[in-house]
Design an enzyme around this catalytic site. Sequence first.
Site, PDB file in Angstrom:
ATOM      1  CD  GLN A 176      -3.890  73.412 -42.285  1.00 55.43           C
ATOM      2  OE1 GLN A 176      -4.447  73.160 -43.364  1.00 55.43           O
ATOM      3  NE2 GLN A 176      -4.662  74.084 -41.167  1.00 55.43           N
ATOM      4  CD  GLU A 213      10.520  57.420 -63.965  1.00 56.61           C
ATOM      5  OE1 GLU A 213      11.339  56.357 -63.698  1.00 56.61           O
ATOM      6  OE2 GLU A 213      11.067  58.442 -64.385  1.00 56.61           O
TER       7      GLU A 213
END
Length: 389
Positions: free
Chosen positions: A346, A373
Amino acid sequence: MSSDFPAFALTDEHEALREAIRDLADDKIAPRAAEVDESAEFPWDVFEALAKNDFAAVHIPEAYGGAGADAIATAIVIEEVARACAASSLIPAVNKLGTVPLLLAGSEELKQRYLPPVARGEAMFSYALSETEAGSDAAAMSARAVRDGDRFVLNGAKRWITNAGVSQYYTVMAVTDPSAGAAGISAFVVEKDDPGFSFGAPEHKLGIKGSPTRELYFDNCSIPADRMIGAEGSGFRTALATLDHTRITIAAQAIGIAQGALDYATGYVKERQQFGQAIASFQGVQFMLADMAMKVEAARQLTYAAAAKSERAMHGDRSDDLTFFSSACKCFASDTAMQVTTDAVQLLGGYGYVRDYPVERMMRDAKITQIYEGTNQIQRVVMARQILQ
């Protein structure tokens, strides 16, 4: 005031290590990151540079030819490599993931056979738990290992295996007693050249493209029985204990990605001119940078605290809250990485959205840290269970 020592403190050696790995990352890894992402090819030159400098598997104890780095030092190495290239950071991270089961539960013979080649940079070690129908519910796996005299015969498939095909060794979880549920799962070392063991095609992924992700196939794959890690039926316990230690490496990877994006965005806003002044002079931009930096540093401190607990646990001082801290740091750091990289895009505006600038790659790479994970939804389940106990 409490007289207790803090949970962790970075030593001079930790700071010197950070400087050394950052110099290597800036020199050898960062210049290759965009090309590695574009080509989606494993960066063997980066692996060789890491191995040459003892950074490819820095966690392996000195007794097995390794550098013997503690868990905080290992996190620093992964963090600094990820700051330059997230895919490359999976070299030290997955080497730890694949070998921790041996360190926790393997026989001395297995450790002596498999850890020194990894320490020397001659081999890598991957970890195979997930299957198509056994992701978050890992105990639902169907891969089988049947004893045949002094051997086990493996059949089935594993999915989403990081660095599959480039690793020489694999920690593989398989069912040895289907009637026993999670207590019927055992762990084995499988070698890349074992007959009956093969790989699927590389997945086409959003990010971490330089780290191959492939399926593993076992078709009457026969291995010696002495390659079992720990006792028969202990594999699932070993898998969960391993993740308590290695979720921290994913947090470190996420922090590195976030720090890389923050560093780049900070440099950019100092240079970018609008309305006759650098956009860094605008309060809205300053607030964004402040929030980004605050969250990255909070994630880093939580991760190092978790790493300190991991290190003590590896030496027999099992902390009751390691599971909570490892889930918390992985969840918080990966959510932070996703937010910080999105904010970096942004801040660069249209430039953030194109591949000429690295933050769009960092945003794509960050996403996986919220997923692998253990998804962040599962991490919140784990944390809630720890709290409610």
